[in-house]
Design a protein around this motif. Structure first.
Motif, PDB file in Angstrom:
ATOM      1  N   LYS A   1       2.331   1.670   3.171  1.00 22.53           N
ATOM      2  CA  LYS A   1       1.501   2.753   3.692  1.00 22.53           C
ATOM      3  C   LYS A   1       1.101   2.497   5.142  1.00 22.53           C
TER       4      LYS A   1
ATOM      5  N   ILE B   1       0.198  -3.028 -13.021  1.00 25.68           N
ATOM      6  CA  ILE B   1      -0.487  -2.111 -12.105  1.00 25.68           C
ATOM      7  C   ILE B   1      -0.890  -2.786 -10.792  1.00 25.68           C
ATOM      8  N   PRO B   2      -1.528  -3.986 -10.803  1.00 30.58           N
ATOM      9  CA  PRO B   2      -1.872  -4.613  -9.510  1.00 30.58           C
ATOM     10  C   PRO B   2      -0.645  -4.906  -8.645  1.00 30.58           C
TER      11      PRO B   2
ATOM     12  N   SER C   1       2.914  -0.638  -3.244  1.00 28.26           N
ATOM     13  CA  SER C   1       2.614   0.683  -2.705  1.00 28.26           C
ATOM     14  C   SER C   1       1.800   0.589  -1.422  1.00 28.26           C
ATOM     15  N   THR C   2       0.769  -0.259  -1.420  1.00 29.30           N
ATOM     16  CA  THR C   2      -0.076  -0.417  -0.228  1.00 29.30           C
ATOM     17  C   THR C   2       0.709  -1.006   0.933  1.00 29.30           C
TER      18      THR C   2
ATOM     19  N   ILE D   1       2.261  -3.262  -8.699  1.00 29.49           N
ATOM     20  CA  ILE D   1       2.767  -1.971  -8.188  1.00 29.49           C
ATOM     21  C   ILE D   1       1.882  -1.468  -7.055  1.00 29.49           C
ATOM     22  N   TRP D   2       0.571  -1.636  -7.216  1.00 25.62           N
ATOM     23  CA  TRP D   2      -0.351  -1.197  -6.161  1.00 25.62           C
ATOM     24  C   TRP D   2      -0.162  -2.027  -4.884  1.00 25.62           C
TER      25      TRP D   2
ATOM     26  N   PRO E   1      -6.498   8.036  -4.754  1.00 27.31           N
ATOM     27  CA  PRO E   1      -5.468   7.136  -4.203  1.00 27.31           C
ATOM     28  C   PRO E   1      -4.065   7.662  -4.464  1.00 27.31           C
ATOM     29  N   THR E   2      -3.177   7.366  -3.551  1.00 29.85           N
ATOM     30  CA  THR E   2      -1.776   7.784  -3.678  1.00 29.85           C
ATOM     31  C   THR E   2      -0.920   6.580  -4.030  1.00 29.85           C
ATOM     32  N   TRP E   3      -0.108   6.718  -5.078  1.00 27.29           N
ATOM     33  CA  TRP E   3       0.779   5.641  -5.495  1.00 27.29           C
ATOM     34  C   TRP E   3       2.056   5.620  -4.687  1.00 27.29           C
TER      35      TRP E   3
END
Length: 276
Positions: free
Chosen positions: A37, A26-27, A33-34, A29-30, A47-49
């Motif tokens: 953006k 998860i970290p 993703s960030t 992938i985040w 929050p949007t993935w």
């Protein structure tokens, strides 16, 4: 025939491992993703993935921030040289502790292992004073030297070396082989798996090392990636979390690529070292 309880146990283990893997991903992938953006979307709630508009330009901008190419070279050079020297010196020390009889061997080895309990925060000031006296501040040597021989690396090599039959080495000595030839042509080829495991550990530690460059390096041209990412997150060069995450993603790739190509040897080396 597999009974019902055994099936349930296997399914439970698979589910737990799968959930654990997802949790650890998860970290990462985040972060990716960030990095794709715009700044205004980073702190939106919920929050949007998946970004509304994917900003690949963030990676281009990250590469142009603060001489990223030079800093990437610094980290690569330091990590590669440290890994090569660490594999050589740790394997030689491990071979000596495992196969040679000398006065105080066990006591020295125990004292060596005891140093693993000393955190770097205690030794960093003496290291800085020593390196200042011998003119290793702001140098590649200052970044490489402290990590080329470690208690963990020597312990790991010794554990595996103890499993090499002494009769094999004695046969080589009877045939007239020197100790150097026995080490490089007999012992080292048998250590490919644990060497791969130690190489991955050493490379990742050197690549991600933050405290040592922070203490040793003040010259901008010698900074490493952890220092750059820290400076980015502090807003020293830019005020943009997507750029920070883009730089962090790029900095993570070498570790992932290294593990992907060496994972078989890594897993085999860890298993064999534990058995030995």
């Amino acid at each position: 025939m597999v009974n019902k309880a055994e099936i349930i146990g296997r399914v439970t283990i698979i589910v737990v491992v799968f959930v654990g893997a997802i949790t650890m991903l998860i970290p990462f992938i985040w972060m990716i993703s960030t990095s794709l953006k715009v700044d205004s979307e980073v702190f939106t709630f919920p929050p949007t993935w998946i970004p509304d508009v994917i900003q690949w330009e963030n990676y281009i901008e990250a590469l142009n921030v603060a001489n990223f190419g030079k800093i990437f070279f610094n980290s690569t050079y330091v990590a590669v040289v440290t890994t090569i020297l660490a594999l050589l010196l740790n394997s030689m020390a491990g071979y000596a502790f495992a196969k040679f009889e000398f006065w105080g061997r066990n006591v020295i080895f125990i004292l060596l292992l005891a140093t693993m309990m000393i955190p770097f925060q205690i030794t960093m000031i003496p290291i800085y004073i020593l390196f200042r006296e011998i003119d290793l501040i702001n140098s590649y040597t200052g970044l490489i030297a402290p990590n080329i021989a470690t208690a963990f690396g020597i312990f790991m090599m010794r554990q595996f070396m103890q499993g090499i039959p002494n009769a094999l080495l004695d046969a080589a000595r009877i045939d007239g082989a020197s100790e150097w030839r026995i080490f490089f042509q007999i012992a080292l080829p048998l250590m490919r798996a644990p060497l791969a495991a130690l190489g991955i550990f050493t490379f990742m530690f050197s690549w991600n090392n933050y405290f040592l460059p922070l203490v040793i390096i003040t010259d901008e041209s010698l900074k490493t990636l952890p220092l750059l990412i820290s400076s980015l997150s502090a807003g020293l060069y830019v005020q943009s979390w997507p750029l920070v995450m883009a730089a962090a993603t790029i900095a993570t790739l070498p570790n992932i690529i290294l593990f992907f190509f060496a994972q078989r040897y890594f897993i085999e080396g860890m298993a064999l070292t534990g058995i030995k």
